[in-house]
Design a protein around this motif. Structure first.
Motif, short mmCIF file in Angstrom:
data_model
loop_
_atom_site.label_atom_id
_atom_site.label_comp_id
_atom_site.label_asym_id
_atom_site.label_seq_id
_atom_site.Cartn_x
_atom_site.Cartn_y
_atom_site.Cartn_z
N UNK A 87 -1.39 65.84 -23.03
CA UNK A 87 -0.70 65.06 -24.06
C UNK A 87 -1.73 64.23 -24.81
N UNK A 88 -1.30 63.66 -25.94
CA UNK A 88 -2.16 62.76 -26.68
C UNK A 88 -2.76 63.31 -27.96
N UNK A 89 -2.53 64.58 -28.22
CA UNK A 89 -3.04 65.14 -29.46
C UNK A 89 -2.29 64.62 -30.67
N UNK A 90 -2.79 64.97 -31.85
CA UNK A 90 -2.13 64.55 -33.07
C UNK A 90 -3.03 64.68 -34.27
N UNK A 91 -2.60 64.06 -35.36
CA UNK A 91 -3.33 64.08 -36.62
C UNK A 91 -4.03 62.73 -36.80
N UNK A 92 -5.30 62.77 -37.10
CA UNK A 92 -6.07 61.54 -37.28
C UNK A 92 -7.08 61.75 -38.40
N UNK A 122 -18.85 76.73 -17.09
CA UNK A 122 -18.52 77.90 -17.89
C UNK A 122 -17.01 78.07 -17.97
N UNK A 123 -16.54 78.59 -19.08
CA UNK A 123 -15.10 78.83 -19.22
C UNK A 123 -14.57 79.67 -18.07
N UNK A 124 -15.33 80.66 -17.67
CA UNK A 124 -14.89 81.57 -16.61
C UNK A 124 -14.85 80.93 -15.23
N UNK A 125 -15.41 79.73 -15.09
CA UNK A 125 -15.39 79.02 -13.80
C UNK A 125 -14.06 78.32 -13.56
N UNK A 126 -13.21 78.26 -14.57
CA UNK A 126 -11.98 77.49 -14.48
C UNK A 126 -10.80 78.45 -14.39
N UNK A 127 -9.96 78.21 -13.37
CA UNK A 127 -8.91 79.17 -13.07
C UNK A 127 -7.50 78.74 -13.43
N UNK A 128 -7.31 77.47 -13.71
CA UNK A 128 -5.97 76.97 -14.04
C UNK A 128 -6.05 76.19 -15.34
N UNK A 129 -5.12 76.47 -16.23
CA UNK A 129 -5.16 75.91 -17.59
C UNK A 129 -3.83 75.29 -17.97
N UNK A 130 -3.91 74.23 -18.78
CA UNK A 130 -2.72 73.67 -19.37
C UNK A 130 -2.30 74.45 -20.60
N UNK A 131 -1.24 73.99 -21.24
CA UNK A 131 -0.69 74.70 -22.40
C UNK A 131 -1.42 74.34 -23.69
N UNK A 132 -2.19 73.27 -23.66
CA UNK A 132 -2.96 72.85 -24.83
C UNK A 132 -2.24 71.80 -25.66
N UNK A 133 -3.04 71.01 -26.36
CA UNK A 133 -2.52 70.02 -27.28
C UNK A 133 -3.34 70.06 -28.56
N UNK A 134 -2.68 70.04 -29.70
CA UNK A 134 -3.34 70.19 -30.99
C UNK A 134 -3.97 68.86 -31.42
N UNK A 135 -5.22 68.95 -31.83
CA UNK A 135 -5.92 67.82 -32.44
C UNK A 135 -6.33 68.25 -33.84
N UNK A 136 -5.90 67.49 -34.84
CA UNK A 136 -6.25 67.79 -36.23
C UNK A 136 -6.90 66.57 -36.84
N UNK A 137 -8.10 66.77 -37.38
CA UNK A 137 -8.85 65.67 -37.99
C UNK A 137 -8.98 65.96 -39.48
N UNK A 138 -8.42 65.08 -40.28
CA UNK A 138 -8.47 65.27 -41.73
C UNK A 138 -9.69 64.57 -42.32
N UNK A 139 -10.19 65.14 -43.40
CA UNK A 139 -11.39 64.57 -44.03
C UNK A 139 -11.03 63.55 -45.09
#
Length: 125
Positions: free
Chosen positions: A7-12, A108-125
């Protein structure tokens, strides 16, 4: 099977800050390295930061060093990613992940076996 919920993603705006959180289920959280990864559209998933099971060791991608800080609270089964001085190129889906081996600190990415669903982070210029 561990469950990871980000959690915690968003537009900033560029230059702003966000703090991502990842809550893990289960009783063995404190035995695993935890990591944050990100994936932008059309790009491969890439390493951002990792923290060892004790919190003693951390590692960061060069692109985020000095701006991002990873931390963990083993009593609460939470890992955080504090992101400061955000840039438009930080825009991505951010994933929390647990290493697939206990008490092993690799990133390494391949060293990790369990993943969350992801949270979107968007940074506007």
């Amino acid at each position: 099977q561990v469950q990871l919920v980000e959690s915690g993603g968003g537009l900033v705006q560029a230059g702003g800050s966000l703090r991502l959180s990842c809550v893990a289920s289960g009783r063995s959280f404190s035995m695993y390295t935890m990591g944050w990864f990100r994936q932008a559209p059309g790009k491969e998933r890439e390493f951002v930061a990792a923290i060892s099971w004790s919190g003693f060791s951390t590692n960061y991608a060069d692109s985020v060093k000095g701006r991002f800080t990873i931390s963990r609270d083993n009593a609460k089964n939470i890992v955080y990613l504090q992101m400061n001085s955000l840039k438009p190129e930080d825009t991505a889906v951010y994933y929390c992940a647990r290493h697939h081996r206990v008490m092993t600190f690799t990133t390494q990415v391949s060293d990790f076996g369990s993943w969350g669903q992801g949270t979107q982070v968007t940074v506007s210029s």
